[in-house]
Motif scaffolding. Structure first.
Motif, PDB file in Angstrom:
ATOM      1  N   PHE A   1      22.457   5.608  -0.768  1.00 32.39           N
ATOM      2  CA  PHE A   1      21.280   6.330  -0.280  1.00 32.39           C
ATOM      3  C   PHE A   1      21.617   7.065   1.005  1.00 32.39           C
ATOM      4  N   GLY A   2      22.409   6.422   1.878  1.00 32.28           N
ATOM      5  CA  GLY A   2      23.000   7.085   3.036  1.00 32.28           C
ATOM      6  C   GLY A   2      22.039   7.521   4.119  1.00 32.28           C
ATOM      7  N   MET A   3      20.824   6.958   4.179  1.00 33.91           N
ATOM      8  CA  MET A   3      19.866   7.417   5.185  1.00 33.91           C
ATOM      9  C   MET A   3      19.214   6.261   5.940  1.00 33.91           C
ATOM     10  N   VAL A   4      19.857   5.098   5.939  1.00 38.94           N
ATOM     11  CA  VAL A   4      19.269   3.940   6.610  1.00 38.94           C
ATOM     12  C   VAL A   4      19.915   3.774   7.986  1.00 38.94           C
ATOM     13  N   GLN A   5      19.245   4.286   9.002  1.00 39.39           N
ATOM     14  CA  GLN A   5      19.644   4.119  10.385  1.00 39.39           C
ATOM     15  C   GLN A   5      18.406   3.732  11.183  1.00 39.39           C
ATOM     16  N   PHE A   6      18.614   3.170  12.369  1.00 39.69           N
ATOM     17  CA  PHE A   6      17.501   2.668  13.156  1.00 39.69           C
ATOM     18  C   PHE A   6      17.604   3.139  14.605  1.00 39.69           C
TER      19      PHE A   6
ATOM     20  N   LEU B   1       8.693   6.805  -1.755  1.00 38.31           N
ATOM     21  CA  LEU B   1       7.342   6.945  -2.289  1.00 38.31           C
ATOM     22  C   LEU B   1       6.522   7.963  -1.512  1.00 38.31           C
ATOM     23  N   LEU B   2       6.675   8.006  -0.189  1.00 39.01           N
ATOM     24  CA  LEU B   2       5.866   8.910   0.628  1.00 39.01           C
ATOM     25  C   LEU B   2       6.431  10.327   0.678  1.00 39.01           C
ATOM     26  N   GLU B   3       7.739  10.471   0.474  1.00 42.11           N
ATOM     27  CA  GLU B   3       8.389  11.782   0.492  1.00 42.11           C
ATOM     28  C   GLU B   3       8.103  12.526   1.793  1.00 42.11           C
ATOM     29  N   LEU B   4       8.311  11.817   2.912  1.00 49.15           N
ATOM     30  CA  LEU B   4       8.094  12.384   4.238  1.00 49.15           C
ATOM     31  C   LEU B   4       9.356  12.266   5.083  1.00 49.15           C
TER      32      LEU B   4
ATOM     33  N   LEU C   1      15.565  -2.249   2.185  1.00 47.18           N
ATOM     34  CA  LEU C   1      15.020  -1.871   0.884  1.00 47.18           C
ATOM     35  C   LEU C   1      13.538  -1.508   0.971  1.00 47.18           C
ATOM     36  N   SER C   2      12.781  -2.237   1.779  1.00 47.33           N
ATOM     37  CA  SER C   2      11.364  -1.895   1.936  1.00 47.33           C
ATOM     38  C   SER C   2      11.207  -0.552   2.640  1.00 47.33           C
ATOM     39  N   ALA C   3      12.071  -0.278   3.623  1.00 46.31           N
ATOM     40  CA  ALA C   3      12.034   1.019   4.304  1.00 46.31           C
ATOM     41  C   ALA C   3      12.398   2.143   3.341  1.00 46.31           C
ATOM     42  N   MET C   4      13.422   1.922   2.508  1.00 49.94           N
ATOM     43  CA  MET C   4      13.818   2.933   1.528  1.00 49.94           C
ATOM     44  C   MET C   4      12.708   3.180   0.512  1.00 49.94           C
ATOM     45  N   SER C   5      12.030   2.109   0.097  1.00 50.78           N
ATOM     46  CA  SER C   5      10.947   2.243  -0.866  1.00 50.78           C
ATOM     47  C   SER C   5       9.836   3.120  -0.310  1.00 50.78           C
TER      48      SER C   5
ATOM     49  N   LEU D   1       0.820  -1.213   0.000  1.00 45.24           N
ATOM     50  CA  LEU D   1       0.000   0.000   0.000  1.00 45.24           C
ATOM     51  C   LEU D   1       0.853   1.261   0.000  1.00 45.24           C
ATOM     52  N   TYR D   2       2.104   1.140   0.421  1.00 45.26           N
ATOM     53  CA  TYR D   2       2.964   2.327   0.402  1.00 45.26           C
ATOM     54  C   TYR D   2       4.317   2.068  -0.240  1.00 45.26           C
ATOM     55  N   THR D   3       4.514   0.879  -0.819  1.00 45.63           N
ATOM     56  CA  THR D   3       5.745   0.640  -1.568  1.00 45.63           C
ATOM     57  C   THR D   3       5.502   0.379  -3.045  1.00 45.63           C
ATOM     58  N   HIS D   4       4.272   0.012  -3.426  1.00 43.56           N
ATOM     59  CA  HIS D   4       4.003  -0.343  -4.821  1.00 43.56           C
ATOM     60  C   HIS D   4       2.865   0.454  -5.457  1.00 43.56           C
ATOM     61  N   ILE D   5       1.783   0.644  -4.710  1.00 45.92           N
ATOM     62  CA  ILE D   5       0.624   1.343  -5.276  1.00 45.92           C
ATOM     63  C   ILE D   5       0.401   2.649  -4.512  1.00 45.92           C
ATOM     64  N   PRO D   6      -0.053   3.687  -5.211  1.00 42.64           N
ATOM     65  CA  PRO D   6      -0.094   5.038  -4.617  1.00 42.64           C
ATOM     66  C   PRO D   6      -1.327   5.293  -3.761  1.00 42.64           C
ATOM     67  N   VAL D   7      -1.604   4.398  -2.808  1.00 46.86           N
ATOM     68  CA  VAL D   7      -2.762   4.599  -1.938  1.00 46.86           C
ATOM     69  C   VAL D   7      -2.411   5.533  -0.778  1.00 46.86           C
ATOM     70  N   LEU D   8      -1.475   5.110   0.070  1.00 44.68           N
ATOM     71  CA  LEU D   8      -1.086   5.971   1.181  1.00 44.68           C
ATOM     72  C   LEU D   8      -0.432   7.268   0.727  1.00 44.68           C
TER      73      LEU D   8
END
Length: 274
Positions: free
Chosen positions: A223-228, A163-166, A155-159, A111-118
């Motif tokens: 990408f340089g932005m994957v931290q937890f 997609l959400l641009e937040l 990769l799912s987090a990056m996607s 819903l938020y990695t493949h199709i533009p619903v969220l």
């Protein structure tokens, strides 16, 4: 005054609802108010009741029975119905201004990695309802200790981030389930990971697998932005407070608050520095 909203995202069973309840409980303990907006048409309330519930508009169970659809198809139908009835969401949200709205989202990540619903709902909240939004993406700590699974989760987090641009905060949930000392030490390297070093750990596998991992590691590194941030809802209240402080920063919550009137008190400057 702008509104603040936090989206809880991540795969099914990762602990999104527990995270939402923990944030609400912590905010209540420090005198702030927040509400859960349930966007999962199959979810039931647990510790805290939903202030706004998509099931008042449409439920997954009804859709599956009436439309003869499976869970995934039914969920997509529910969200398409919501997109056609965003005036319902506008009316339900009403006049919440200086309180947090925590949007508990479904675990179907397509819903938020493949199709533009969220993404469509996010744009509506930003442009029509003047929300400052932050996305939190949860992954299970026991899951990502396996390096290849870490890359899958990253990769799912990056996607979702793209997609959400937040503003986006990645969270490792269920830290308390990592029991043994070796695994807990291993876990530390995933909080602020070096993907290139992690990719070298799989050299004993099939060469094609190792080559793929290195390519993915380069992508994550570029990408340089994957931290937890770690999350332990069972006993470590400091982790919830830390995550909330990050959310406050990226949503500029403190800047949107009404200034308080100064309190007139006699103040002895000399005594302060004695």
């Amino acid at each position: 005054m702008s509104r603040v909203g936090v989206l809880a995202l991540g795969p099914a069973g990762v602990g999104k609802s527990t995270f939402c309840n923990s944030i609400i409980a912590h905010m209540q303990s420090i005198g702030r108010r927040a509400h859960i907006v349930n966007l999962d048409p199959a979810a039931e309330a647990t510790e805290f009741e939903f202030t706004i519930d998509i099931r008042d508009l449409i439920s997954l169970q009804d859709v599956m029975e009436e439309m003869d659809l499976g869970p995934n198809g039914g969920l997509v139908y529910c969200f398409e119905f919501l997109l056609n009835n965003l005036d319902w969401l506008d009316e339900e949200i009403g006049d919440y201004n200086d309180e947090y709205l925590i949007f508990d989202c479904p675990g179907q990540i397509e819903l938020y990695t493949h199709i533009p619903v969220l993404p469509t709902i996010v744009k509506h909240l930003q442009t029509s309802l003047n929300f400052n939004l932050c996305a939190t993406y949860l992954l299970e700590a026991p899951f990502i200790i396996d390096t290849s699974k870490f890359f899958s989760g990253a990769l799912s987090a990056m996607s979702a981030m793209i997609l959400l641009e937040l503003p986006h905060i990645n969270i490792l949930s269920k830290i308390d389930l990592v029991k043994d000392e070796f695994s807990r030490k291993q876990l530390k390297k995933f909080l602020n990971p070096d993907p290139l070093l992690l990719s070298n750990e799989d050299e004993e596998y099939n060469p094609k697998f190792s080559k793929l991992n290195k390519l993915i590691a380069n992508l994550v590194d570029d990408f340089g932005m994957v931290q937890f941030l770690p999350l332990d809802c069972s006993k470590d209240s400091d982790s919830v407070a830390t995550i909330l402080s990050y959310i406050d920063d990226v949503t500029q919550w403190s800047e949107s608050q009404e200034p308080k009137e100064p309190v007139d008190e006699e103040f002895d400057v000399d005594a302060e520095y004695e």
